[in-house]
Design a protein around this motif. Structure first.
Motif, PDB file in Angstrom:
ATOM      1  N   LEU A  57      -9.453  23.138   5.418  1.00 23.14           N
ATOM      2  CA  LEU A  57      -8.512  23.428   6.497  1.00 23.14           C
ATOM      3  C   LEU A  57      -8.250  22.185   7.335  1.00 23.14           C
ATOM      4  N   HIS A  58      -9.309  21.425   7.593  1.00 23.86           N
ATOM      5  CA  HIS A  58      -9.176  20.185   8.352  1.00 23.86           C
ATOM      6  C   HIS A  58      -8.284  19.198   7.608  1.00 23.86           C
ATOM      7  N   ALA A  59      -8.522  19.039   6.313  1.00 21.80           N
ATOM      8  CA  ALA A  59      -7.720  18.105   5.524  1.00 21.80           C
ATOM      9  C   ALA A  59      -6.252  18.530   5.483  1.00 21.80           C
ATOM     10  N   LYS A  60      -6.012  19.833   5.319  1.00 21.61           N
ATOM     11  CA  LYS A  60      -4.644  20.338   5.275  1.00 21.61           C
ATOM     12  C   LYS A  60      -3.937  20.082   6.603  1.00 21.61           C
ATOM     13  N   ALA A  61      -4.631  20.332   7.713  1.00 17.42           N
ATOM     14  CA  ALA A  61      -4.040  20.107   9.033  1.00 17.42           C
ATOM     15  C   ALA A  61      -3.753  18.624   9.248  1.00 17.42           C
ATOM     16  N   TRP A  62      -4.696  17.774   8.844  1.00 20.55           N
ATOM     17  CA  TRP A  62      -4.528  16.322   9.010  1.00 20.55           C
ATOM     18  C   TRP A  62      -3.351  15.824   8.182  1.00 20.55           C
ATOM     19  N   ALA A  63      -3.275  16.258   6.926  1.00 10.46           N
ATOM     20  CA  ALA A  63      -2.186  15.823   6.059  1.00 10.46           C
ATOM     21  C   ALA A  63      -0.829  16.265   6.601  1.00 10.46           C
ATOM     22  N   GLY A  64      -0.798  17.430   7.250  1.00  8.14           N
ATOM     23  CA  GLY A  64       0.450  17.942   7.779  1.00  8.14           C
ATOM     24  C   GLY A  64       0.971  17.192   8.988  1.00  8.14           C
ATOM     25  N   GLU A  65       0.072  16.548   9.729  1.00 13.34           N
ATOM     26  CA  GLU A  65       0.475  15.852  10.963  1.00 13.34           C
ATOM     27  C   GLU A  65       0.036  14.387  10.955  1.00 13.34           C
ATOM     28  N   TYR A  66      -0.146  13.811   9.771  1.00 10.92           N
ATOM     29  CA  TYR A  66      -0.811  12.507   9.700  1.00 10.92           C
ATOM     30  C   TYR A  66      -0.051  11.403  10.435  1.00 10.92           C
TER      31      TYR A  66
ATOM     32  N   TRP B 299      -8.754  -7.383  -1.659  1.00  8.59           N
ATOM     33  CA  TRP B 299      -8.938  -6.107  -2.348  1.00  8.59           C
ATOM     34  C   TRP B 299      -9.496  -5.091  -1.355  1.00  8.59           C
ATOM     35  N   ILE B 300      -8.949  -3.883  -1.396  1.00  9.31           N
ATOM     36  CA  ILE B 300      -9.386  -2.819  -0.488  1.00  9.31           C
ATOM     37  C   ILE B 300      -9.735  -1.586  -1.292  1.00  9.31           C
ATOM     38  N   TYR B 301     -10.968  -1.116  -1.127  1.00 10.75           N
ATOM     39  CA  TYR B 301     -11.371   0.176  -1.672  1.00 10.75           C
ATOM     40  C   TYR B 301     -11.201   1.219  -0.569  1.00 10.75           C
ATOM     41  N   GLY B 302     -10.295   2.162  -0.771  1.00 13.89           N
ATOM     42  CA  GLY B 302     -10.115   3.242   0.184  1.00 13.89           C
ATOM     43  C   GLY B 302     -10.896   4.465  -0.277  1.00 13.89           C
ATOM     44  N   VAL B 303     -11.886   4.862   0.500  1.00 11.58           N
ATOM     45  CA  VAL B 303     -12.805   5.924   0.093  1.00 11.58           C
ATOM     46  C   VAL B 303     -12.654   7.127   1.015  1.00 11.58           C
ATOM     47  N   ASP B 304     -12.485   8.303   0.419  1.00  7.63           N
ATOM     48  CA  ASP B 304     -12.428   9.519   1.230  1.00  7.63           C
ATOM     49  C   ASP B 304     -12.898  10.701   0.387  1.00  7.63           C
ATOM     50  N   ILE B 305     -13.525  11.668   1.058  1.00  6.15           N
ATOM     51  CA  ILE B 305     -14.042  12.842   0.373  1.00  6.15           C
ATOM     52  C   ILE B 305     -12.954  13.868   0.104  1.00  6.15           C
ATOM     53  N   SER B 306     -11.790  13.723   0.773  1.00  2.10           N
ATOM     54  CA  SER B 306     -10.709  14.694   0.653  1.00  2.10           C
ATOM     55  C   SER B 306      -9.658  14.240  -0.349  1.00  2.10           C
ATOM     56  N   GLU B 307      -9.497  14.992  -1.412  1.00  2.00           N
ATOM     57  CA  GLU B 307      -8.467  14.690  -2.399  1.00  2.00           C
ATOM     58  C   GLU B 307      -7.077  14.842  -1.790  1.00  2.00           C
ATOM     59  N   GLU B 308      -6.907  15.814  -0.899  1.00  2.00           N
ATOM     60  CA  GLU B 308      -5.595  16.037  -0.284  1.00  2.00           C
ATOM     61  C   GLU B 308      -5.159  14.847   0.561  1.00  2.00           C
ATOM     62  N   LEU B 309      -6.086  14.286   1.333  1.00  2.00           N
ATOM     63  CA  LEU B 309      -5.742  13.122   2.150  1.00  2.00           C
ATOM     64  C   LEU B 309      -5.470  11.900   1.278  1.00  2.00           C
TER      65      LEU B 309
ATOM     66  N   THR C 136      -4.172  11.921  -1.632  1.00  2.00           N
ATOM     67  CA  THR C 136      -2.844  12.082  -2.227  1.00  2.00           C
ATOM     68  C   THR C 136      -1.785  11.461  -1.328  1.00  2.00           C
ATOM     69  N   VAL C 137      -1.910  11.701  -0.025  1.00  2.00           N
ATOM     70  CA  VAL C 137      -0.983  11.083   0.935  1.00  2.00           C
ATOM     71  C   VAL C 137      -1.206   9.575   0.977  1.00  2.00           C
ATOM     72  N   ALA C 138      -2.471   9.156   0.979  1.00  2.00           N
ATOM     73  CA  ALA C 138      -2.780   7.722   1.008  1.00  2.00           C
ATOM     74  C   ALA C 138      -2.185   7.010  -0.193  1.00  2.00           C
TER      75      ALA C 138
END
Length: 268
Positions: free
Chosen positions: A14-23, A72-82, A84-86
């Motif tokens: 839910l947090h990831a969905k809300a964040w992606a919606g208003e990023y 080089w930048i490794y972007g690491v996140d536990i949320s697949e949804e976020l 996707t936007v990244a």
């Protein structure tokens, strides 16, 4: 308040969905805080950086301005949804690799990074010492880590004001404030092998824009956002109260609240 899933989604989802919606609005609010921490990395062109909790990618874009095409930048996140936007936001960059994992268990070669950065992505590890020990392993000798983390809820107008305006007294979850004790943070970093640890309190008035924008963000993320997204009936009752509180601040075209954070840096 309920912690069970809503519409089949866990609280984290839910947090990831809300964040992606208003990023875009969230990034506008948090950007100056992350940039302040980023300065402490003293990045040189062609550096390799790990961005812990990179979210939807704004910090990757900002880091890319420092390291350039040869970095080089490794972007690491536990949320697949976020991520996707990244991926959409950073796809034009050839110096980025996105990794969907818990950064605590990030498997990159030892001594492979010049720097590790995080904008509010380090406060929820199950075992912070294990996580930061892993970060220490990744860094080259004298490599730097820098991040921003929230100070205490009671000191943070950005989190406290909307919650009180909506009629609540305290957050449901103290995890975002788990690094609010500077000595605790210092001990975690020292236990993980870091030296030259610096922790500085930093305050800045931040905004997502007008009353409408701030209302949307504050009902999506932060302590009030957690209550609202996990309890839909509460959200509808909280919205007019929050809006009224924000209007009372004066300038409805640009509503700012003070974010109180720590800027933390250390050397491997």
């Amino acid at each position: 308040m309920a912690e069970e899933s809503i519409d089949g989604l866990s609280p984290r989802q839910l947090h990831a969905k809300a964040w992606a919606g208003e990023y875009e609005l969230i990034d506008r609010q948090l950007s100056p805080l992350g940039l302040r921490a980023m300065k402490e990395l003293h990045l040189a062109p062609a550096s390799t950086v790990v961005d812990v909790g990179c979210g939807t990618g704004q910090t990757i874009l900002q880091l890319a301005d420092w390291v350039g095409d040869e970095g080089w930048i490794y972007g690491v996140d536990i949320s697949e949804e976020l991520l996707t936007v990244a991926n959409q936001c950073t796809s034009h960059l050839k110096c980025v690799q996105l990794i969907n994992t818990d950064a605590q268990a990030l498997e990159l070669p030892s001594y492979s990074a010049d720097a590790i950065f995080s904008r509010f992505g380090v406060m929820s590890f199950n075992d912070p010492i294990v996580a930061f020990s892993n970060f220490h392993r990744l860094l080259k000798p004298n490599g730097r880590i820098a991040f921003c983390c929230w100070r205490a809820f009671c000191d943070n107008e950005l989190d406290r004001f909307p919650l009180l305006a909506a009629g609540f007294r305290s957050p449901l979850d103290e995890t975002p404030f788990s690094f609010s004790d500077a000595e605790y943070v210092r001990n975690v970093l020292a236990s993980a092998g870091f030296k030259d640890i610096e922790i500085a309190a930093y305050d800045e008035a931040v905004t997502s824009g007008d009353v409408d924008a701030m209302t949307r963000v504050l009902l999506s993320v932060g302590p009030l956002g957690k209550i609202a997204r996990e309890n839909p009936t509460v959200k509808s009752a909280a919205e007019p109260k929050l809006r009224e509180g924000l209007v009372s601040l004066g300038d409805g075209t640009s509503v700012a609240l003070v974010a109180s954070v720590c800027i933390v840096s250390a050397v491997a």
